[in-house]
Structures are given as structure tokens and as C-alpha cells.
Design a protein around this motif. Sequence first.
Motif, PDB file in Angstrom:
ATOM      1  N   LEU A 150      35.484   5.840  10.515  1.00 12.88           N
ATOM      2  CA  LEU A 150      34.475   6.162  11.634  1.00 12.88           C
ATOM      3  C   LEU A 150      33.381   4.961  11.972  1.00 12.88           C
ATOM      4  O   LEU A 150      32.988   4.408  12.598  1.00 12.88           O
ATOM      5  CB  LEU A 150      33.971   7.406  11.600  1.00 12.88           C
ATOM      6  CG  LEU A 150      34.651   8.594  12.821  1.00 12.88           C
ATOM      7  CD1 LEU A 150      33.949   9.960  12.262  1.00 12.88           C
ATOM      8  CD2 LEU A 150      34.621   8.282  13.899  1.00 12.88           C
ATOM      9  N   PHE A 151      32.774   5.047  10.636  1.00 14.90           N
ATOM     10  CA  PHE A 151      31.210   4.076  10.460  1.00 14.90           C
ATOM     11  C   PHE A 151      31.924   2.708  10.776  1.00 14.90           C
ATOM     12  O   PHE A 151      31.116   1.954  11.415  1.00 14.90           O
ATOM     13  CB  PHE A 151      30.765   4.499   8.875  1.00 14.90           C
ATOM     14  CG  PHE A 151      29.577   3.871   8.832  1.00 14.90           C
ATOM     15  CD1 PHE A 151      28.431   4.296   9.588  1.00 14.90           C
ATOM     16  CD2 PHE A 151      29.254   2.723   8.283  1.00 14.90           C
ATOM     17  CE1 PHE A 151      27.107   3.768   9.567  1.00 14.90           C
ATOM     18  CE2 PHE A 151      27.800   1.873   8.187  1.00 14.90           C
ATOM     19  CZ  PHE A 151      26.791   2.596   8.965  1.00 14.90           C
ATOM     20  N   GLN A 152      33.020   2.215  10.177  1.00 14.83           N
ATOM     21  CA  GLN A 152      33.221   0.933  10.101  1.00 14.83           C
ATOM     22  C   GLN A 152      33.667   0.455  11.694  1.00 14.83           C
ATOM     23  O   GLN A 152      33.196  -0.623  12.141  1.00 14.83           O
ATOM     24  CB  GLN A 152      34.429   0.354   9.199  1.00 14.83           C
ATOM     25  CG  GLN A 152      34.643  -1.035   9.437  1.00 14.83           C
ATOM     26  CD  GLN A 152      35.554  -1.384   8.326  1.00 14.83           C
ATOM     27  OE1 GLN A 152      36.367  -0.662   7.550  1.00 14.83           O
ATOM     28  NE2 GLN A 152      35.881  -2.771   8.112  1.00 14.83           N
ATOM     29  N   TRP A 156      32.410   1.821  14.517  1.00  9.26           N
ATOM     30  CA  TRP A 156      31.335   2.006  15.248  1.00  9.26           C
ATOM     31  C   TRP A 156      30.609   0.776  15.126  1.00  9.26           C
ATOM     32  O   TRP A 156      30.081   0.092  15.854  1.00  9.26           O
ATOM     33  CB  TRP A 156      30.693   3.165  14.907  1.00  9.26           C
ATOM     34  CG  TRP A 156      29.308   3.532  15.692  1.00  9.26           C
ATOM     35  CD1 TRP A 156      28.059   3.184  15.394  1.00  9.26           C
ATOM     36  CD2 TRP A 156      29.319   3.671  17.232  1.00  9.26           C
ATOM     37  NE1 TRP A 156      27.192   3.637  16.246  1.00  9.26           N
ATOM     38  CE2 TRP A 156      27.900   3.831  17.531  1.00  9.26           C
ATOM     39  CE3 TRP A 156      30.081   4.108  18.156  1.00  9.26           C
ATOM     40  CZ2 TRP A 156      27.634   4.003  18.792  1.00  9.26           C
ATOM     41  CZ3 TRP A 156      29.729   4.670  19.268  1.00  9.26           C
ATOM     42  CH2 TRP A 156      28.621   4.355  19.542  1.00  9.26           C
ATOM     43  N   GLU A 157      30.537   0.282  13.473  1.00  3.81           N
ATOM     44  CA  GLU A 157      29.713  -1.086  13.432  1.00  3.81           C
ATOM     45  C   GLU A 157      30.274  -2.060  13.949  1.00  3.81           C
ATOM     46  O   GLU A 157      29.711  -3.171  14.407  1.00  3.81           O
ATOM     47  CB  GLU A 157      29.755  -0.963  11.804  1.00  3.81           C
ATOM     48  CG  GLU A 157      28.708  -0.111  11.288  1.00  3.81           C
ATOM     49  CD  GLU A 157      27.465  -0.464  11.416  1.00  3.81           C
ATOM     50  OE1 GLU A 157      26.678  -1.513  11.142  1.00  3.81           O
ATOM     51  OE2 GLU A 157      26.470   0.667  12.147  1.00  3.81           O
ATOM     52  N   LEU A 158      31.830  -1.932  14.110  1.00  5.08           N
ATOM     53  CA  LEU A 158      32.426  -3.151  14.858  1.00  5.08           C
ATOM     54  C   LEU A 158      32.416  -3.377  16.372  1.00  5.08           C
ATOM     55  O   LEU A 158      32.360  -4.297  16.856  1.00  5.08           O
ATOM     56  CB  LEU A 158      34.046  -3.329  14.349  1.00  5.08           C
ATOM     57  CG  LEU A 158      34.016  -3.464  12.835  1.00  5.08           C
ATOM     58  CD1 LEU A 158      35.647  -3.481  12.608  1.00  5.08           C
ATOM     59  CD2 LEU A 158      33.814  -4.937  12.711  1.00  5.08           C
ATOM     60  N   THR A 159      32.166  -2.150  16.871  1.00  5.25           N
ATOM     61  CA  THR A 159      32.403  -2.001  18.372  1.00  5.25           C
ATOM     62  C   THR A 159      31.234  -1.387  19.183  1.00  5.25           C
ATOM     63  O   THR A 159      31.113  -1.504  20.230  1.00  5.25           O
ATOM     64  CB  THR A 159      33.620  -1.233  18.693  1.00  5.25           C
ATOM     65  OG1 THR A 159      33.674   0.180  18.319  1.00  5.25           O
ATOM     66  CG2 THR A 159      34.772  -1.850  17.998  1.00  5.25           C
ATOM     67  N   ALA A 160      30.612  -0.490  18.346  1.00  5.58           N
ATOM     68  CA  ALA A 160      29.630   0.416  19.029  1.00  5.58           C
ATOM     69  C   ALA A 160      30.144   1.269  20.267  1.00  5.58           C
ATOM     70  O   ALA A 160      29.439   1.225  21.342  1.00  5.58           O
ATOM     71  CB  ALA A 160      28.390  -0.508  19.308  1.00  5.58           C
ATOM     72  N   VAL A 189      36.834  -8.447   5.954  1.00  5.27           N
ATOM     73  CA  VAL A 189      37.712  -8.938   6.818  1.00  5.27           C
ATOM     74  C   VAL A 189      37.320  -8.465   8.320  1.00  5.27           C
ATOM     75  O   VAL A 189      37.339  -9.513   9.224  1.00  5.27           O
ATOM     76  CB  VAL A 189      39.130  -8.243   6.997  1.00  5.27           C
ATOM     77  CG1 VAL A 189      40.149  -9.009   7.953  1.00  5.27           C
ATOM     78  CG2 VAL A 189      39.592  -8.650   5.461  1.00  5.27           C
ATOM     79  N   ASP A 190      36.568  -7.441   8.738  1.00  5.21           N
ATOM     80  CA  ASP A 190      36.030  -7.073   9.918  1.00  5.21           C
ATOM     81  C   ASP A 190      36.908  -7.523  10.997  1.00  5.21           C
ATOM     82  O   ASP A 190      36.607  -7.793  11.830  1.00  5.21           O
ATOM     83  CB  ASP A 190      34.790  -8.064   9.914  1.00  5.21           C
ATOM     84  CG  ASP A 190      33.530  -7.663   9.061  1.00  5.21           C
ATOM     85  OD1 ASP A 190      33.580  -6.487   8.789  1.00  5.21           O
ATOM     86  OD2 ASP A 190      32.547  -8.314   8.913  1.00  5.21           O
ATOM     87  N   SER A 191      38.281  -6.826  10.827  1.00  4.17           N
ATOM     88  CA  SER A 191      39.250  -7.041  11.797  1.00  4.17           C
ATOM     89  C   SER A 191      39.557  -5.582  12.378  1.00  4.17           C
ATOM     90  O   SER A 191      40.126  -4.985  11.440  1.00  4.17           O
ATOM     91  CB  SER A 191      40.456  -7.576  11.241  1.00  4.17           C
ATOM     92  OG  SER A 191      41.618  -7.421  12.178  1.00  4.17           O
ATOM     93  N   LEU A 192      39.313  -5.157  13.546  1.00  2.00           N
ATOM     94  CA  LEU A 192      39.733  -3.882  14.234  1.00  2.00           C
ATOM     95  C   LEU A 192      40.916  -3.613  14.089  1.00  2.00           C
ATOM     96  O   LEU A 192      41.429  -2.344  13.680  1.00  2.00           O
ATOM     97  CB  LEU A 192      39.055  -3.552  15.461  1.00  2.00           C
ATOM     98  CG  LEU A 192      39.118  -2.551  16.261  1.00  2.00           C
ATOM     99  CD1 LEU A 192      38.477  -1.357  15.512  1.00  2.00           C
ATOM    100  CD2 LEU A 192      38.878  -2.619  17.646  1.00  2.00           C
ATOM    101  N   ALA A 193      41.883  -4.615  14.349  1.00  2.00           N
ATOM    102  CA  ALA A 193      43.405  -4.646  14.384  1.00  2.00           C
ATOM    103  C   ALA A 193      43.920  -4.186  12.924  1.00  2.00           C
ATOM    104  O   ALA A 193      44.843  -3.272  12.697  1.00  2.00           O
ATOM    105  CB  ALA A 193      43.990  -5.578  14.933  1.00  2.00           C
TER     106      ALA A 193
END
Length: 417
Positions: A41-43, A45-49, A107-111
Motif C-alpha cells: 500500500l505504502f509503496q 501510494w509513494e509511486l502514484t499518489a 526498482v520503483d516499477s509499479l508493473a
Amino acid sequence: MSLARAVLDLSPLRASRAFRDLWLGSSAAALGGQFVMVAVLFQVWELTASAFWTGAIGLARAVPLIIFGLVGGALADAADRRRVVRWTTAAQLVAALGLATQALLQVDSLALLLGLVALQAAFGALGIPAKRALTPRLLPAAQVPAGIALQHLSFQIAMLVGPALAGILIAELGLTWAFTVQAVTFVLAWLGVLRLPSLPPLERPDRPGLRAMADGVRMVWRRPVLRGSFVTDLFATLLVMPISLFPLINELRFGGSASTLGLLLSAVAVGGIAAGLFSGSFTRARRAGLVQLVAAGTWGLALAGFGLAQPLWLALGLLAVAGAADTISVVTRAAMVQLDTPDSHRGRVSAVESVIGQAGPDVGNFRGGVVAGLTSAPFALATGGIACVLGVAFVGWRNRALRQYEPPTAEVPQSGQ
């Protein structure tokens, strides 16, 4: 009912070493699941808000649960259930290590993140039916509701402790540690199933395949108690699930910190634990179906109120009420499913329960995110809660068998003691 009979019944832990091992391993996995839920959830939200994408976490879990859940049910009825649980737990551990690695490497990849979530959900879907069908084979029939209550209590304790600890851990040390905790708990869960007795089918099993899976669905449809119980749960989960909206509500009303997000998640568990500590009051109830209906309606009302609550104390209080109602509803439903289903079909019916009980909330979270994105979080919760109450009332009015259902009380051991 006397106070002694209303409190938590610990006799299943004394009656079966195998059940005790299963319970300890499941409790560890439940704690790890809360860590990863907060971390994802936190990651996201941090990536997309975006409330849409936090809601999409539910969709990433729901799709594999629906696709692989019925397959897992057919496996559970055709194979040694111990073996199925061992291999699927090991596979979930591999996915947990993948989640920890992507966080470590930033990596910061939502996919990739959602893909790993879906992979872990797929392995879980294959194993959950077999795992749920273990309890009636490890305990006497009269202790099955108490055994299920113990399993759900450990889950609620994990919900209370896990999110708060995960929020602190993420804030102090970062996401990698939260994902690593889940990997460690899956190791403990795998160890918990190592000493289980072999649990092959009691009768000649149906051959796994589409026909066997369809037969499980037909079993649910033919039995009004099962059908009504599942429809009740669908109304409660599809129409009013709050988890995907917590980050948005936390941001708008309570400052948006990770620790407050953990409190919102933990508040649900406070009521759940309170209900669990007095689970004898409903695991021994004669009218189990009526208990589920009342509890599901209370869940809807409490979450509708949460959607409108402004101060943090009131929001947390209403979430606690919802958590208590959820515990009562889930435990009574699970006991009815296991006791109203012959062992030859328990895996497949448990698969239907798993699809509804897990994919339902995930789809409900996605629905909540979409509605909140189009309107607002309070509107999504308030309207969903009212719709839930109306839907549950309709089921109660139409399904007399569910309203009047009384579980068996015979003290007959099943197997695997």
C-alpha cells in the motif's frame, strides 16, 4: 450462556498436535501478510499518489485468486492435502523474496510490484482450499468452529500488531525490511506443515479438471445454507471494503503518515480480537446462519459511519466495531462451510469460499478506489455500507435454511489426530 462458555475455546490446541502445528505456522504467515500489505500500500501510494492504483492492488490479487482458486480446490480433493500445502507455501516464499529484492534494488516499477503481488496470490489460491479443508480432518466435528475461531483470532492479532509495526519499520528502516519480515514468516509457515500427517482423500477422488471444479460450484448452488452464506459475504465485501481508501482518508484527514495508516489498519483488528476472545458466544450459538446475517449487516453500518467520521478517535472506534462484526461473520461462515460439506467436496467448496472470501474483498477494494476517484471516499463508503445492509437483509428474508441453520454437535473425530 455462562461467561466460561462465552470465552475463547482453547481445546483444539490440546486435542491435536497436528492442528497446533498448523495454527502456529498459519499465525506466522498471517503476521507476515500484514507487513506486506502495508508495504505494498505504502509503496504504491509513494509511486502514484492515486486511490485508483491503491485500489488496483486488490485487482492484482483478485484475478489470480479467481483463476487459480477453483483449480486449487480440485487439487485439494484429489491429492494429499499436506503435500499441496507444502508446495504452495514454498512457492509463496519465493514470491516474497522477489518482493524484498525489488525493494532492496529500488526498482520503483509499479508493473513489477503488482506482478509479484499477483504471483504470490496465485500460489496462495492454489493452496488455500487444501489448507482450509485440513481443520475438519484434524479435529472432532464439534471442535471445528472453535478451531476456526482460533485461526481467525491469530489473524486478527496479526492485523493489530502487524500494520502498526510495519508502519514504524517502514518509517525507520525502509520498505525492504517489511518485505523481508514476510519472507521469514513464510519459512515458519512452511515448517509448520512439515509434521502434518498424510491426508489423502478419504474416498476415491474425482479426477481433477473442469468437470470436478464445476461439481464443486454445483454443490454450493444445491445447498441453500452454503449459497446464502456466500451471497451474504459477497454483499459485505463487494459493496463496502475500506482498505484501498485508507491512504486517501489518511492523507485528507490525518496527515498522511505511515504510522497513522498502520493505526487505521490495526483498528479493525481491535474489534476482531475482542470478538475472538469471546468467540465461544458465537461458535456455540445454535442459529449460526442468523449470527452471520446480523454480523454482516453490522459491518456495513459501521463502515458507512466510518466514511462520514471526522475525528480520528471516532473513525478508529467504528473500524473496531466493523472488525468485531467481520470476525463473527467470517468464523460462522467458515464453520458452516466445513460442517455442511462432505469431505469429498471440501476442497472444491473451500475453493469457492476462498474466491469469494479473498477475491471479493480485493474486488471490493478496487470498486472503492474507482468510486472514490469519481466522487469521494466518504461517498464510496457510505453508499456501499447502506447497499450492504439492504443486500444482507434481502438474503435473510429469502433464505430460510440459512436463518435456521444449526451446526452439528457430535464429538466424532475425523482423522489425523
